[in-house]
Enzyme design. Structure first.
Site, PDB file in Angstrom:
ATOM      1  N   ASP A   1      64.205  79.271  11.901  1.00 61.17           N
ATOM      2  CA  ASP A   1      63.596  80.527  11.452  1.00 61.17           C
ATOM      3  C   ASP A   1      64.462  81.738  11.817  1.00 61.17           C
ATOM      4  O   ASP A   1      64.429  82.774  11.156  1.00 61.17           O
ATOM      5  CB  ASP A   1      62.212  80.741  12.086  1.00 61.17           C
ATOM      6  CG  ASP A   1      61.394  79.477  12.252  1.00 61.17           C
ATOM      7  OD1 ASP A   1      61.990  78.393  12.323  1.00 61.17           O
ATOM      8  OD2 ASP A   1      60.158  79.569  12.336  1.00 61.17           O
TER       9      ASP A   1
ATOM     10  N   ASP B   1      61.771  87.022  17.055  1.00 61.41           N
ATOM     11  CA  ASP B   1      61.247  87.460  15.757  1.00 61.41           C
ATOM     12  C   ASP B   1      61.200  88.976  15.588  1.00 61.41           C
ATOM     13  O   ASP B   1      60.497  89.496  14.705  1.00 61.41           O
ATOM     14  CB  ASP B   1      59.857  86.850  15.520  1.00 61.41           C
ATOM     15  CG  ASP B   1      59.976  85.405  15.072  1.00 61.41           C
ATOM     16  OD1 ASP B   1      60.985  85.069  14.411  1.00 61.41           O
ATOM     17  OD2 ASP B   1      59.086  84.603  15.394  1.00 61.41           O
TER      18      ASP B   1
HETATM   19  N1  GLY Z   1      57.708  79.942  13.368  1.00 57.68           N
HETATM   20  C1  GLY Z   1      57.515  80.828  12.301  1.00 57.68           C
HETATM   21  C2  GLY Z   1      56.839  80.190  11.168  1.00 57.68           C
HETATM   22  O1  GLY Z   1      55.726  79.721  11.348  1.00 57.68           O
HETATM   23  O2  GLY Z   1      57.394  80.112  10.095  1.00 57.68           O
END
Ligand code: GLY
Length: 387
Positions: free
Chosen positions: A162, A101
Site C-alpha cells: 500500500d 499513510d
Molecule cells: N491497508 C490499507 C487498505 O486496507 O487498503
C-alpha cells in the site's frame, strides 16, 4: 501523440448520469457530515460510524470534497473540505499515532488546496506529513508501514505494498523544498517493492517482513488477503497505481514496466465480469468482492493509458471503463438511504464484519476516475503537475 482518455469515452450519457448522481448524493452527505466530531469512513444503518482522528482514511473525505468542488464549482464542497482539513490537525498533534499513510491523509487535500490557493497552513501540514513519512525510512531500504499496536508485537521491519501510494508525498516534498532526500527515499522504497513484492506473473505480496537491523528478508504473511502467496486485489491495485505514479514522478522506466506487469495480471483476473474479487486466489465461495480495488485500479489504468505507447493504451483504457461501469451497475447505491455509494468493499478477507461494507476511499477513487474522464486536469497524487 499522447493517448487522451477524455476523447476516448464513447458513452457520454453514462458519464453525465454518474456525475449528476455523485452531486445529488454527496451534497446530502455533506449535510450529514458537517455536525460530526469525526471524519467519515464507513456507515451502518445509513449513518456514518465514528472513527479515530488518526485513522488512515481520513484524508479521503476532504479529497472527495475537492474532487466534487472541481467538478461542480459549488462552495459547499470547498467549505466541507476545509472544515475536515482543520479537524485533522488533531492527528498531526498526536503524531506518534501516525503511520506511513500520511500521504493518503494530507497530500490529496492539503497538497491540493495549497496548489489551488497557496494557503500557507496547507503547505505546512503537507510538508509536516512528508517529514513524518521520511522519518519512517529504514536505511536498509524500506519505509516502515505500521506501528506496534501492542507492546508485544513488533513491526519495526514491516513493509506493505500500500505504501507505494504514499510515495507521491515524498516526490512532492523534494520538489517543494529542493532537497532530493525525499525522492531518493521514495525511489529506494519503490526499488525494494519491485524486488520483494512483485512476483514474476505480476501478482504481489501484501506484506514483507524484514530484519530491521540487517534488512534481511524474513517472511511474507498473507496480511489482508486470503493467505500468504495469494493475491489480495486491493494490494494489486495499490501496486498498479503506485508504480504508475512513481514512473510519472521520476521517469524511471522499470516503474512503468512493473506497473504494466501488475496491470496485465489485474486485468487477466477480472476480465470475465469486471467485478474484482477481494483476493484473486480466494476460494470460489463465498463470492467476496472489493469495489475499492476496482475503483483504485481503474484510476491507475486511466493514468497508465496516458503513459504507455499509443498502441498499448486502448486496452488499459477500456479495462478501466469496464470496471467502473460494471461496479457502478452492480454495487452503487444512489439512493438517499446511505451517505456513501459503493456497497461491496471489503476491509480484509478474514475480517468478517468488514465484508461488503461502504468505504469512503472507494467513493473517492470513483469520483477521481469520473473527474479524469470529464477532463479534470489536476491529478491529486501530483497536484503541482497541471497537465
Ligand atoms: N491497508 C490499507 C487498505 O486496507 O487498503
Amino acid at each position: 501523440m499522447q493517448f487522451d482518455p477524455v476523447q476516448q469515452l464513447t458513452d457520454r450519457g453514462w458519464l453525465e448520469r454518474v456525475r449528476e448522481n455523485l452531486d445529488r448524493k454527496l451534497r446530502r452527505s455533506v449535510e450529514a457530515a458537517r455536525g460530526l466530531s469525526f471524519i467519515p469512513y464507513t456507515t451502518e444503518n445509513g449513518c456514518f460510524t465514528p472513527t479515530d482522528i488518526n485513522w488512515w482514511t481520513n484524508g479521503f473525505w476532504p479529497a472527495l470534497m475537492w474532487q466534487m468542488f472541481r467538478m461542480t464549482g459549488d462552495a459547499l464542497y470547498r467549505e466541507e473540505a476545509v472544515r475536515a482539513e482543520a479537524a485533522l490537525d488533531q492527528a498531526l498533534y498526536r503524531f506518534r499515532k501516525l503511520d506511513h499513510d500520511v500521504g493518503f491523509m494530507w497530500l490529496i487535500h492539503s497538497g491540493v488546496r495549497y496548489q489551488m490557493e497557496r494557503n500557507e497552513d496547507s503547505l505546512e501540514r503537507t510538508l509536516f506529513a512528508a517529514h513524518m513519512l521520511a522519518s519512517r525510512f529504514n536505511p536498509n531500504g524500506f519505509i516502515r508501514a505500521w506501528n506496534n499496536w501492542d507492546a508485544s508485537f513488533h513491526r519495526e521491519g514491516w513493509a506493505i505494498v500500500d505504501c507505494m501510494m504514499n510515495l507521491p508525498l515524498l516526490y512532492w516534498a523534494s520538489r517543494q523544498t529542493g532537497d532530493p532526500r525525499f525522492r531518493l527515499m521514495a525511489m529506494a522504497h519503490a526499488d525494494m517493492t519491485m524486488k520483494h513484492f512483485v512476483r514474476e506473473d505480476g501478482s504481489c505480496n501484501h506484506i514483507v517482513v524484514f530484519d530491521p537491523e540487517t534488512g534481511d528478508f524474513l517472511e511474507n504473511p498473507g496480511g489482508q488477503g486470503f493467505e500468504s502467496g495469494s493475491a489480495w486485489s486491493r494490494g494489486q491495485s495499490w501496486a498498479l497505481y503506485g508504480f504508475t505514479l512513481s514512473y510519472l514522478h521520476t521517469g524511471k522506466a522499470e516503474y512503468l514496466e512493473t506497473a504494466k506487469r501488475v496491470a496485465n495480471y489485474f486485468i487477466s483476473q477480472c476480465a470475465d465480469d469486471w467485478l474484482p474479487r477481494c483476493d484473486f486466489r480466494q476460494t470460489p465461495e463465498p463470492v467476496l468482492r472489493d469495489n475499492a480495488a476496482g475503483n483504485i485500479a481503474a484510476c491507475g489504468l486511466l493514468e497508465l493509458s496516458r503513459l504507455v505507447p499509443e498502441r498499448e493504451a486502448p486496452a488499459y483504457f477500456s479495462a478501466a471503463v469496464s470496471i467502473l461501469k460494471a461496479q457502478e451497475r452492480d454495487a452503487a447505491d444512489w439512493s438517499e438511504d446511505s451517505p456513501l455509494i459503493f456497497t461491496k468493499n471489503t476491509s480484509a478477507y478474514h475480517d468478517l464484519k468488514g465484508r461488503h461494507i461502504t468505504m469512503v476511499y472507494s467513493d473517492y477513487f470513483f469520483a477521481e476516475a469520473v473527474g479524469r474522464l470529464s477532463g479534470e486536469e489536476m491529478l491529486f497524487w501530483y497536484p503541482d503537475d497541471m497537465r
